[in-house]
Design an enzyme around this catalytic site. Structure first.
Site, PDB file in Angstrom:
ATOM      1  N   SER A 121       0.813  -1.234   0.000  1.00  0.00           N
ATOM      2  CA  SER A 121       0.000   0.000   0.000  1.00  0.00           C
ATOM      3  C   SER A 121       0.832   1.263   0.000  1.00  0.00           C
ATOM      4  CB  SER A 121      -0.883   0.042   1.249  1.00  0.00           C
ATOM      5  OG  SER A 121      -1.559  -1.150   1.397  1.00  0.00           O
ATOM      6  N   THR A 143      -1.765   1.777   4.315  1.00  0.00           N
ATOM      7  CA  THR A 143      -1.415   3.202   4.217  1.00  0.00           C
ATOM      8  C   THR A 143      -1.040   3.713   5.590  1.00  0.00           C
ATOM      9  OG1 THR A 143      -2.856   3.663   2.350  1.00  0.00           O
ATOM     10  CG2 THR A 143      -2.431   5.499   3.851  1.00  0.00           C
ATOM     11  N   THR A 201       1.285   6.857   0.937  1.00  0.00           N
ATOM     12  CA  THR A 201       0.515   5.736   0.375  1.00  0.00           C
ATOM     13  C   THR A 201       0.788   5.594  -1.117  1.00  0.00           C
ATOM     14  OG1 THR A 201      -1.733   4.822   0.181  1.00  0.00           O
ATOM     15  CG2 THR A 201      -1.509   7.163  -0.240  1.00  0.00           C
ATOM     16  N   ARG A 241      -5.572   9.395 -10.234  1.00  0.00           N
ATOM     17  CA  ARG A 241      -6.398   9.513  -9.027  1.00  0.00           C
ATOM     18  C   ARG A 241      -5.540   9.842  -7.791  1.00  0.00           C
ATOM     19  NH1 ARG A 241      -6.571   6.974  -3.726  1.00  0.00           N
ATOM     20  NH2 ARG A 241      -8.712   7.016  -2.997  1.00  0.00           N
ATOM     21  N   THR A 285      -7.200   6.798   7.214  1.00  0.00           N
ATOM     22  CA  THR A 285      -6.976   5.752   6.233  1.00  0.00           C
ATOM     23  C   THR A 285      -8.344   5.261   5.774  1.00  0.00           C
ATOM     24  OG1 THR A 285      -5.877   3.633   5.797  1.00  0.00           O
ATOM     25  CG2 THR A 285      -6.832   3.929   7.975  1.00  0.00           C
ATOM     26  N   GLY A 286      -8.344   4.575   4.652  1.00  0.00           N
ATOM     27  CA  GLY A 286      -9.616   4.099   4.120  1.00  0.00           C
ATOM     28  C   GLY A 286      -9.928   4.774   2.798  1.00  0.00           C
TER      29      GLY A 286
HETATM   30  N1  ASP Z   1      -6.609   6.619   2.040  1.00  0.00           N
HETATM   31  C1  ASP Z   1      -5.863   5.989   0.989  1.00  0.00           C
HETATM   32  C2  ASP Z   1      -6.335   6.535  -0.327  1.00  0.00           C
HETATM   33  O1  ASP Z   1      -7.517   6.766  -0.489  1.00  0.00           O
HETATM   34  C3  ASP Z   1      -5.965   4.506   0.935  1.00  0.00           C
HETATM   35  C4  ASP Z   1      -5.889   3.762   2.237  1.00  0.00           C
HETATM   36  O2  ASP Z   1      -5.850   4.337   3.294  1.00  0.00           O
HETATM   37  O3  ASP Z   1      -5.880   2.529   2.175  1.00  0.00           O
HETATM   38  O4  ASP Z   1      -5.527   6.660  -1.215  1.00  0.00           O
END
Ligand code: ASP
Length: 334
Positions: free
Chosen positions: A78, A188, A206, A216, A239-240
């Site tokens: 990640s 991340t 990340t 993106r 995160t997320g």
């Molecule tokens: N927040 C990160 C993103 O949207 C991804 C993650 O936290 O897994 O790029």
């Protein structure tokens, strides 16, 4: 809903923590220095940050060097080297850093550079700007001596090729499809440290959502979304699903809630509840989001939309992993 907090105790310090389980997640436990990170595997990053904090180093150096650990780890898919690529096979990284004086720097959609956070720090310290993206960010990195590298490891390439076989290439694929895969792309790192001089700094890095649309950018490099630090109040990181974190300016929202008296955990929960209000429960319960926060006293907290989010903590008391409380019991639909 499960409101219990589980504190998983790790290592030789475990007996010292056989205390009320809420203590570390939401407490008046004002130990410092201290460092917190999103996700259990980032305890390795915390250990590096702790080396710096415990040797009287600054929170800024601690978070910078701490998040470099997963960036250089080819087995962390990640972040940085070995990160999942976008739909076209390009590993593009996002990172930001913020110090106790509200100095900020970030890079977005940066290819070929392992340590995106170091480029973000250079943007912060050596330019009059706060954000560089894409080709410009790469040129800036190369001019400043960074080495161009291939971040697509054999493993991340093989995973991507497997994904290509089963997933129709469709540039209009929605974030909803990506959410289903979040479980495989969730290390991340957002990290915040409070040093012995009572200064806070944070960093976030990340490779973004696996197989995202080219170009993106999520929340992670966006100051106020993926990370925010206010040295009078505290800091937060996320995160997320980045699109949803950006929608509520997640980390800034949390810091402002702490400013108005919420504990770190209450503030993280407030951000989650804000998104639920916007999206409605049915949609919200399919989105994983996790927040971590620390206030100026060294109190820490976390909260997530769904189960399985963890926060890694390191202080003079050793290393701890906190299984976050969460709002919805159900997990992401397959
Ligand atoms: N927040 C990160 C993103 O949207 C991804 C993650 O936290 O897994 O790029």
């Amino acid at each position: 809903m499960n409101r219990r907090t589980f504190v998983k105790l790790v290592g030789a310090y475990a007996p010292a923590f056989a205390l009320p389980q809420q203590l570390l997640a939401n407490s008046n436990d004002t130990i410092k220095p201290i460092v917190i990170s999103t996700w259990e595997p980032n305890k390795k990053a915390n250990a590096k940050a702790w080396e710096i904090l415990s040797a009287h180093g600054s929170a800024l150096d601690a978070v910078h060097q701490g998040v470099m650990v997963p960036e250089a780890d080819p087995d962390d898919h990640s972040v940085g080297l070995g990160g999942h690529p976008d739909r076209d096979g390009h590993v593009t990284c996002d990172a930001c850093i913020m110090d106790h004086l509200a100095n900020i720097g970030s890079v977005m959609c940066l290819e070929h550079i392992v340590h995106a956070v170091s480029v973000a720090r250079l943007v912060m310290e050596k330019t009059p700007h706060v954000q560089l993206v894409g080709e410009g960010a790469l040129q800036f990195a190369l001019l400043n001596g960074f080495k161009k590298e291939n971040l697509l490891t054999p493993k991340s390439e093989a995973d991507w090729k497997k994904w290509l076989k089963t997933s129709k290439y469709d540039p209009m694929t929605t974030v909803r499809d990506i959410e289903k895969r979040i479980k495989e792309s969730h290390d991340t790192i957002g990290m915040i440290a409070l040093d012995e001089n009572n200064n806070l700094s944070g960093a976030c890095t990340t490779s973004g959502m696996a197989y995202k649309l080219p170009g993106r950018v999520g929340d992670s490099p966006i100051i106020g979304a993926g990370l925010y630090v206010d040295n009078e109040v505290g800091g937060a990181s996320a995160t997320g699903v980045g699109e949803e974190v950006v929608r509520i300016c997640g980390s800034h929202t949390i810091v402002e809630a702490m400013r108005h008296g919420k504990s770190p955990k209450e503030a993280c929960k407030l951000a989650i509840e804000r998104l639920i209000k916007i999206k409605g429960a049915e949609k919200a319960k399919e989105i994983q989001l996790g927040f971590i926060a620390i206030n100026k006293s060294g109190e820490i907290g976390c909260y997530s939309m769904l189960p399985e989010f963890t926060m890694a903590v390191h202080s003079a008391k050793g290393e701890q992993i906190i299984n976050s409380d969460y709002f919805f019991e159900s997990s992401i639909k397959k």
